[in-house]
Design an enzyme around this catalytic site. Structure first.
Site, PDB file in Angstrom:
ATOM      1  CD  GLU A   1      -9.159  -2.994  -1.944  1.00 39.69           C
ATOM      2  OE1 GLU A   1      -7.962  -2.641  -2.040  1.00 39.69           O
ATOM      3  OE2 GLU A   1      -9.538  -3.908  -1.194  1.00 39.69           O
TER       4      GLU A   1
ATOM      5  CG  HIS B   1      -2.040  -1.065   1.055  1.00 38.95           C
ATOM      6  ND1 HIS B   1      -2.522  -1.512  -0.157  1.00 38.95           N
ATOM      7  CD2 HIS B   1      -2.703  -1.775   2.008  1.00 38.95           C
ATOM      8  CE1 HIS B   1      -3.440  -2.440   0.048  1.00 38.95           C
ATOM      9  NE2 HIS B   1      -3.568  -2.622   1.330  1.00 38.95           N
TER      10      HIS B   1
ATOM     11  CG  HIS C   1      -8.954  -0.122   1.150  1.00 39.86           C
ATOM     12  ND1 HIS C   1      -9.759  -0.777   2.051  1.00 39.86           N
ATOM     13  CD2 HIS C   1      -7.961  -0.995   0.845  1.00 39.86           C
ATOM     14  CE1 HIS C   1      -9.269  -1.972   2.311  1.00 39.86           C
ATOM     15  NE2 HIS C   1      -8.169  -2.136   1.582  1.00 39.86           N
TER      16      HIS C   1
END
Length: 379
Positions: A342, A134, A208
């Site tokens: 996502e 991430h 997200h």
């Protein structure tokens, strides 16, 4: 009538007219033109953070904050006309900036999902990152974005920008990212991504958001019916890291080619990922906007359609949500209480040559589009 009574009666009439006018004005506002409300909600590391509330003419609302370019709330009507929240969020800015934020609604980058061994090579040079997931230890979800309001004839939008400097979290290049969140009068939430760089760099952006389409009527999302327009998924190994193989969903728990509840086969994947955390290779690989997934919640009648230009979508079933995470109004969340869809390029693409390209080079512009379309079935 005495003079005193007459004066009191006159004041009563004036007050009644004022109240009626105010009520009429509020009614007109709720059903009138789209609007945006902006307010400062606090500071993080000495920088001001703002919240934007977008409302369309039907009364649907989307709330955003400049910390993490996050979607903090989405309010939509159900089949009874009742408007309630369908996206998980927190009450305070400190919760979003805390260690237990679970990336709720955040923009994830510079590279969403995983990069094996925290490193990659571009043009013969190796780059080492602060984290394998991430976007690094302090990715885009922990940065403060600049924002401005945008008004169109039939829709409202907020444009957010962030300059990720050369070397940030180990990534090369000064990367300027622009994300435009648009709420239409058709109850569509459009997310348009754009980026430019002065050095070759990998880029994978996504949002997200966690969805529970029941609007709080069901504490879990396991009865939500899901279709994913994909015949293949990415095999994963330890820690959900992609192996590089693309497998057929047929005769596996990952087959959502026809509608089934999220909970139907979830126990069959517990031994691997404690629930669904899988990347689907979508049928649409053209780079053009196409339907990727559809979710329907019977209690509320709400339906969510997801469109994207991306080649993949990660379906996550909220496996790590728990009572330790307290959401809006202090209500604790539960495992599988929401799901994520996502839209993004494949994880670890930078280290997997067979996967679609994720390298952005100087002189080129990265673009991506996702639409979350909210509908209601009244049957």
């Amino acid at each position: 009538m005495t003079k005193l009574k007459f004066t009191a009666y006159l004041l009563f009439l004036i007050l009644s007219c004022l109240l009626a006018e105010d009520a009429f004005s509020q009614k007109q506002n709720s059903a009138g033109k789209p609007f945006i409300k902006t307010e400062k909600i606090g500071q993080v590391e000495g920088q001001d953070v703002f919240q934007y509330t977008l409302q369309n003419k039907t009364g649907m609302q989307v709330q955003l904050i400049t910390y993490g370019a996050a979607i903090t709330n989405i309010l939509t009507p159900d089949k009874f006309g009742e408007i309630s929240s369908v996206a998980f969020g927190f009450d305070s800015l400190s919760d979003y900036a805390g260690s237990q934020n679970q990336l709720l609604g955040s923009t994830v980058g510079r590279v969403a999902n995983r990069i094996s061994n925290k490193k990659f090579i571009i043009d013969g040079k190796e780059y080492n990152l602060t984290s394998d997931i991430h976007g690094g230890a302090k990715g885009f979800d922990k940065r403060i974005w600049n924002a401005k309001e945008i008004f169109h004839k039939n829709e409202v939008a907020v444009e957010m920008k962030y300059l990720s400097k050369d070397g940030e979290e180990g990534f090369p290049g000064n990367l300027l990212v622009t994300i435009t969140f648009t709420l239409t009068n058709s109850n569509d939430l459009l997310i348009d991504y754009k980026a430019n760089t002065d050095k070759a760099t990998p880029i994978v952006l996504t949002n997200h958001s966690y969805f529970n389409l029941s609007g709080g009527k069901d504490k879990k999302a396991l009865n939500t019916e899901l279709i994913v327009y994909a015949d293949k998924y990415l095999e994963y190994g330890d820690g959900s890291l992609i192996t590089g193989k693309i497998l057929n969903v047929k005769d596996t728990p990952f087959d959502f080619t026809s509608s089934k509840t999220i909970g139907k086969d979830i126990e069959k994947v517990q031994q691997y990922t404690n629930g669904y955390d899988v990347t689907f290779s979508l049928r649409n690989q053209s780079g053009k906007l196409a339907l990727a997934a559809k979710a329907y919640e019977p209690l509320s009648g709400r339906e969510l359609e997801v469109y994207t230009t991306e080649p993949g979508v990660v379906f996550y079933s909220g496996n790590w949500l728990s009572e330790k995470v307290k959401g809006r109004n202090g209500v604790p969340y539960t495992k599988n209480g929401a799901f994520c869809l996502e839209t993004q390029h494949y994880p670890n693409s930078i280290n997997t040559p067979a996967f679609p390209n994720t390298i952005l080079r100087p002189g080129k512009t990265f673009t991506s589009k996702t639409i979350y379309k909210f509908l209601v079935r009244k049957e």
